[in-house]
Design an enzyme around this catalytic site. Structure first.
Site, PDB file in Angstrom:
ATOM      1  N   ALA A  10       0.809  -1.105  -0.047  1.00  0.00           N
ATOM      2  CA  ALA A  10       0.001  -0.078  -0.140  1.00  0.00           C
ATOM      3  C   ALA A  10       0.825   1.219   0.121  1.00  0.00           C
ATOM      4  O   ALA A  10       0.486   2.428  -0.573  1.00  0.00           O
ATOM      5  CB  ALA A  10      -1.087  -0.034   0.982  1.00  0.00           C
ATOM      6  N   THR A  11       1.871   1.245   0.782  1.00  0.00           N
ATOM      7  CA  THR A  11       2.836   2.435   0.831  1.00  0.00           C
ATOM      8  C   THR A  11       3.223   2.812  -0.807  1.00  0.00           C
ATOM      9  O   THR A  11       3.104   4.148  -0.854  1.00  0.00           O
ATOM     10  CB  THR A  11       3.916   2.137   1.595  1.00  0.00           C
ATOM     11  OG1 THR A  11       3.512   2.357   3.089  1.00  0.00           O
ATOM     12  CG2 THR A  11       4.890   3.571   1.769  1.00  0.00           C
ATOM     13  N   CYS A  32       4.011   1.285  11.589  1.00  0.00           N
ATOM     14  CA  CYS A  32       5.057   1.897  10.788  1.00  0.00           C
ATOM     15  C   CYS A  32       5.674   2.825  11.504  1.00  0.00           C
ATOM     16  O   CYS A  32       6.694   3.673  11.323  1.00  0.00           O
ATOM     17  CB  CYS A  32       4.379   2.693   9.570  1.00  0.00           C
ATOM     18  SG  CYS A  32       3.476   1.401   8.637  1.00  0.00           S
TER      19      CYS A  32
END
Length: 377
Positions: A73-74, A323
């Protein structure tokens, strides 16, 4: 004999489903060819990749050709936000409780001459649609609002938010990383133009994800990784075939089992909450109604969350996003919802998954209650 671990950090990552692993293994050993090769073996692998894309589309409501496979996703967020054509509109709108992948990517553009508006949420974690509407201008290129918050599980009214964005002619990006595979997500029904997500959040492999790009929205997306021109020149690099197969299999399983899993997980989560909210002074962070069934974010005033997490030992919980958990700073999500530094640093996220059992919940709740008393003393 060491105690068996109890994993209640499923919003950070999930254990891979054995069926996903079994689906991936042949693509390390038997079907190891490059999907971009033109020989028969390469074309065979490409057919499996296309089948995986079909499974992804079936789960999320798009068309197979509307998905770009990424490392997660990042990367998908970076491609979606930074890759847009900024030649005409140079304004971005997002929300204070977004994941750092979205906030940092937007701030990077702001540092390079673009304007950025960050909309606050209420104490319940929900976006006020009227305040959001006021933030959007005729210069707004994209509005970024996540479907499910990774720390609190709060579910936003995405259908209404996308409608507001489109009324002003802006694109709508929805980070669905915590939603895909857990609740029904249909990009067409929700009015989503761009949607990043990862496989490892719903029992698939790490290092595999995708970005949905609406064909109807006619989005011009500049690649952020250049090279061989794979994936219609939108993301170069040899395809991670085992990861793509794993993502596709995770989507196939979720399509069939998501609803039944959700019912069972919700019951376990509710049991955990009843036990923990009976602790003196404890309270739930966020709206109890508009919330993902996997997640309970609870504040235990007077308790240091980091100390709690360390002393829980074999019981895995979190005090925020994986994160940014290496820092001891209070969660930006909880701060945006009005919590004090002390309250945010006393909050713990419990996130459940389909492999959790009633025994896990009984042991975890008893241990947490015991530790709260000791730490307060």
């Amino acid at each position: 004999m060491s105690p068996e671990k109890i994993y209640l950090d499923n919003n950070a990552t999930t254990r891979m489903d054995d069926r996903v692993l079994q689906a991936m293994i042949p693509f390390f050993t038997t079907y190891y060819e490059n999907a971009g090769s033109s020989h028969l073996s390469g074309l065979t692998v490409q057919e499996y990749v296309e089948e995986a894309a079909w499974n992804v589309a079936e789960l999320t409501g798009g068309k197979p050709e509307e998905y770009i496979f990424t490392s997660g996703a990042t990367e998908a967020v970076n491609l979606a936000v930074s890759g847009l054509d900024h030649s005409k509109r140079k304004h971005i709108v997002t929300v204070s409780t977004e994941h750092k992948a979205v906030l940092d990517t937007c701030r990077n553009l702001e540092n390079n001459g673009y304007s950025l508006s960050i909309v606050n949420v209420g104490e319940n974690g929900l976006v006020n649609p009227e305040i959001l509407k006021e933030a959007i201008t005729d210069e707004t290129l994209v509005v970024c609002v996540m479907l499910v918050n990774n720390e609190t599980g709060i579910i936003q009214d995405i259908r209404q938010i996308s409608s507001i964005a489109h009324e002003k002619g802006a694109l709508f990006l929805c980070d669905a990383t915590q939603a895909v595979g857990k609740i029904p997500v249909d990009v067409s029904d929700l009015g989503i133009d761009l949607m990043p997500f990862s496989a490892h959040k719903f029992y698939g492999p790490k290092g595999s994800g995708a970005l949905y790009v609406s064909r109807e929205a006619k989005i011009k997306l500049h690649p952020q990784i250049l090279g061989g021109g794979q994936q219609r020149n939108r993301r170069s690099g040899t395809l991670n075939v085992p990861g793509i197969i794993g993502l596709g299999k995770a989507c196939e399983i979720a399509k069939l089992e998501m609803q039944a899993d959700a019912t069972r997980i919700r019951d376990l989560r509710d049991t955990l909450e009843r036990e923990l909210l009976s602790v003196s002074g404890a309270f739930l962070n966020g709206c109890p109604k508009h919330r993902l069934h996997t997640t309970a974010n609870i504040c235990f005033p007077g308790v240091n969350a980091e100390q709690m997490i360390t002393r829980l030992q074999h019981i895995s919980v979190s005090n925020g996003s994986a994160c940014s958990s290496v820092t001891s700073r209070p969660s930006h999500v909880l701060k945006a919802m009005g919590l004090s530094d002390e309250e945010a640093l006393s909050s713990i996220r419990f996130s459940l998954g389909k492999f959790n059992t009633g025994s896990d919940i009984r042991q975890a709740s008893a241990k947490v209650r015991e530790l709260v008393e000791k730490l307060r003393a």
